[in-house]
Design a protein around this motif. Structure first.
Motif, mmCIF file in Angstrom:
data_model
loop_
_atom_site.group_PDB
_atom_site.id
_atom_site.type_symbol
_atom_site.label_atom_id
_atom_site.label_comp_id
_atom_site.label_asym_id
_atom_site.label_seq_id
_atom_site.Cartn_x
_atom_site.Cartn_y
_atom_site.Cartn_z
ATOM 1 N N GLU A 420 0.866 -1.166 -0.043
ATOM 2 C CA GLU A 420 -0.071 0.014 0.029
ATOM 3 C C GLU A 420 0.996 1.158 -0.060
ATOM 4 O O GLU A 420 1.961 1.170 0.610
ATOM 5 C CB GLU A 420 -1.026 -0.049 1.328
ATOM 6 C CG GLU A 420 -1.887 -0.871 1.256
ATOM 7 C CD GLU A 420 -3.012 -0.750 2.410
ATOM 8 O OE1 GLU A 420 -2.562 0.289 3.098
ATOM 9 O OE2 GLU A 420 -3.957 -1.466 2.472
ATOM 10 N N TRP A 428 -1.832 1.466 -4.552
ATOM 11 C CA TRP A 428 -0.560 0.438 -4.128
ATOM 12 C C TRP A 428 0.414 0.820 -4.721
ATOM 13 O O TRP A 428 0.478 1.667 -5.786
ATOM 14 C CB TRP A 428 -0.966 -1.091 -4.665
ATOM 15 C CG TRP A 428 -1.393 -1.749 -3.243
ATOM 16 C CD1 TRP A 428 -2.307 -1.460 -2.806
ATOM 17 C CD2 TRP A 428 -0.828 -3.076 -3.018
ATOM 18 N NE1 TRP A 428 -2.633 -2.373 -1.974
ATOM 19 C CE2 TRP A 428 -1.756 -3.428 -1.971
ATOM 20 C CE3 TRP A 428 0.156 -3.885 -3.239
ATOM 21 C CZ2 TRP A 428 -1.543 -4.648 -1.209
ATOM 22 C CZ3 TRP A 428 0.539 -5.171 -2.581
ATOM 23 C CH2 TRP A 428 -0.551 -5.449 -1.595
ATOM 24 N N PHE A 448 -7.144 -2.804 -9.702
ATOM 25 C CA PHE A 448 -6.412 -4.194 -9.411
ATOM 26 C C PHE A 448 -7.285 -5.056 -10.815
ATOM 27 O O PHE A 448 -7.029 -6.292 -10.854
ATOM 28 C CB PHE A 448 -6.817 -4.657 -8.257
ATOM 29 C CG PHE A 448 -6.069 -3.924 -7.197
ATOM 30 C CD1 PHE A 448 -5.232 -3.081 -7.080
ATOM 31 C CD2 PHE A 448 -6.544 -4.498 -5.683
ATOM 32 C CE1 PHE A 448 -4.487 -2.607 -6.025
ATOM 33 C CE2 PHE A 448 -5.871 -3.853 -4.852
ATOM 34 C CZ PHE A 448 -4.870 -2.762 -4.952
ATOM 35 N N GLU A 452 -9.107 -9.138 -6.532
ATOM 36 C CA GLU A 452 -9.566 -8.276 -5.373
ATOM 37 C C GLU A 452 -8.557 -7.399 -4.641
ATOM 38 O O GLU A 452 -8.970 -6.514 -4.210
ATOM 39 C CB GLU A 452 -10.423 -9.314 -4.641
ATOM 40 C CG GLU A 452 -11.713 -9.782 -5.014
ATOM 41 C CD GLU A 452 -12.629 -10.411 -4.084
ATOM 42 O OE1 GLU A 452 -12.204 -10.579 -2.910
ATOM 43 O OE2 GLU A 452 -13.504 -11.287 -4.420
ATOM 44 N N THR A 453 -7.299 -8.251 -4.450
ATOM 45 C CA THR A 453 -6.129 -7.500 -3.873
ATOM 46 C C THR A 453 -4.951 -8.012 -4.497
ATOM 47 O O THR A 453 -5.024 -8.986 -5.380
ATOM 48 C CB THR A 453 -6.405 -7.893 -2.410
ATOM 49 O OG1 THR A 453 -5.437 -7.017 -1.795
ATOM 50 C CG2 THR A 453 -5.996 -9.287 -2.222
ATOM 51 N N GLU A 455 -0.769 -8.957 -3.799
ATOM 52 C CA GLU A 455 0.172 -9.495 -2.822
ATOM 53 C C GLU A 455 1.563 -8.995 -2.965
ATOM 54 O O GLU A 455 2.086 -8.926 -4.077
ATOM 55 C CB GLU A 455 0.238 -11.002 -3.020
ATOM 56 C CG GLU A 455 0.858 -11.634 -1.867
ATOM 57 C CD GLU A 455 1.043 -13.242 -2.407
ATOM 58 O OE1 GLU A 455 2.012 -14.034 -1.668
ATOM 59 O OE2 GLU A 455 0.360 -13.612 -3.076
#
Length: 481
Positions: A420, A428, A448, A452-453, A455
């Motif tokens: 982040e 990010w 993204f 969803e997220t 790493e």
């Protein structure tokens, strides 16, 4: 850090919790020295007011002001120079058999990239210089007095000879994905603005096999990006009898399975050989990135710096590099305000920057360091003038960089996601192969895609959607890779 950890010390991020405080210092320029001193004094206050029983000062400031530190800051219990890393256990009062593991707070300077050294085996062992040979240039400079520090009160007479190797215990403080490997130590060049040879000693390369072994160990631990560093990486192997030693080393490291990005920093201009460029071009996992600190472009200033060359020769070098490695990102740095620098010299530098079109550029104000050759020169430039010249050059580069980054829009690139953003949790941050860790611009990821997220420490394919002076914005279109 590795030696202390192996001996049973437990690292802590909170100095008020520490039993032992370690400050690793820099002494390259005035601002670095001041930051080091301020940090030592801050840790001295922690020792006085908290639970810490020992304060250890390590690094380049010790090489320069060993006695002064002990005399003027009585809270300091021990000092450890750049050639004495293995004495850290004695300095900290730790032995491997000590039953109660103390807490350790270690502050690293900005010159070591937050990482102290390598490997897996012996706790101590002898890691003195692995190379008994030296470069003819080093012998010549020594005869010319390059490494003398007789007038440095408090400095040890003998120069450092230490080299770590692949068996030296190592902790990573750069995350699990990226790591630095120092391939050489010391420097033989005669640059008059620099005292690093006096602080670090004569140039000496690590054994070829030692570097390869360390790289293999790091990749086995999950590292996917390795950056080779040293005061002078492009002379690697000359003292070992290797021709094009850096190119040979890159060739071998690029063959390590699982290593995704490999780069080196701090290329000396006249050491950029055809074979080195061919090696960068032929391996997909060698980043198309070259950092060449040119220091100036005016032949008159470069002569006083004992660097040589000038704008015309440098432009030919840049053309050669870009022809051999299409699309390569080029970084450089300059010093403004060197003694005797005229307005005409500054104009030559500005014209060169306009023509060179560097992707990344840093400008440093001249620092008048005692012990450097430049310290004895006359025609010193006022600080106000130096800062004005620095701002003018950076403003010029800002416009060049903005135009260049606009050309990135629409490109699909592989990005290493780093986490982040410090500015907002809505973004990010990441890097491409054209960004070296910590020193270049950033990629801000605001979309993204189907994920969803993200790493941290993973690679993704992303499209550049917007650009600013130094940073770009991207959306993820694929991955993790």
């Amino acid at each position: 850090m590795g030696l202390l950890d192996r001996a049973g010390a437990r690292l802590t991020a909170r100095p008020e919790e520490a039993d032992i405080l370690v400050v690793n210092t820099c002494s390259f320029i005035d601002t670095a020295k001041q930051e080091s001193v301020d940090t030592i004094l801050e840790m001295a206050r922690h020792k006085t007011a908290g639970r810490a029983s020992k304060l250890v000062v390590a690094g380049c400031l010790v090489e320069r002001y060993r006695d002064e530190i002990r005399k003027n800051i009585p809270e300091v219990d021990a000092v450890v120079g750049t050639g004495e890393l293995e004495s850290i256990l004695e300095a900290a009062g730790i032995t491997p058999a000590r039953p109660a593991a103390p807490s350790l707070f270690n502050i690293l300077d900005g010159n070591g990239h937050g990482d102290i050294r390598a490997g897996q085996e012996s706790l101590s062992g002898s890691h003195k210089s692995e190379s008994t040979a030296s470069r003819p240039e080093g012998h010549l400079r020594e005869q010319q007095g390059r490494f003398r520090r007789d007038d440095w009160q408090g400095a040890a007479h003998l120069l450092p000879t230490y080299l770590y190797d692949e068996t030296t215990p190592r902790l990573l403080s750069t995350g699990q994905t990226s790591a630095y490997i120092k391939i050489a130590e010391g420097c033989d060049h005669p640059c008059t603005f620099c005292i690093i040879p006096n602080l670090r000693g004569k140039f000496r390369s690590r054994r070829f096999e030692s570097v390869v072994a360390e790289a293999e160990q790091l990749v086995a631990r999950g590292v996917r990006e390795i950056t080779l560093i040293g005061q002078d990486t492009t002379c690697y192997g000359e003292d070992l009898g290797l021709k094009d030693g850096l190119a040979q080393l890159l060739d071998r490291l690029a063959a390590i399975e699982g290593l995704r990005w490999l780069r080196f920093l701090y290329a000396y201009p006249n050491r950029i050989t055809g074979r080195l460029l061919e090696t960068i071009a032929k391996h997909d996992n060698i980043c198309k990135y070259l950092d060449v600190p040119l220091q100036h472009a005016s032949p008159n200033v470069l002569k006083r710096m004992k660097r040589g060359a000038g704008a015309d020769i440098f432009l030919k070098t840049l053309d050669k590099v870009r022809a051999a490695v299409p699309g390569i990102a080029l970084r450089t740095s300059f010093i403004v305000g060197f003694p005797g620098e005229s307005l005409h010299d500054v104009e030559i530098l500005e014209e060169f920057v306009s023509e060179g079109k560097f992707d990344w550029l840093g400008v440093f104000s001249y620092s008048d360091e005692e012990g450097s050759g430049a310290h004895a020169l006359d025609a010193k430039i006022p600080k106000r003038t130096i800062e004005a010249r620095k701002r003018r050059l950076m403003k010029l580069q800002q416009s060049i960089s903005k135009r260049a980054k606009q050309q990135w829009i629409g490109r699909e690139l592989v990005i290493l996601a780093e986490g982040e953003s410090e500015e907002t949790a809505m973004l990010w941050e990441g890097r491409t192969e054209f960004h070296a860790p910590e020193i270049d611009g950033k990629v801000y990821i605001n979309d993204f895609g189907d994920l969803e997220t993200l790493e941290s420490g993973r690679f993704y394919k992303a499209e550049i959607t917007d650009a600013h002076e130094y940073d770009v914005v991207a959306r993820v279109v694929g991955g993790p890779l």
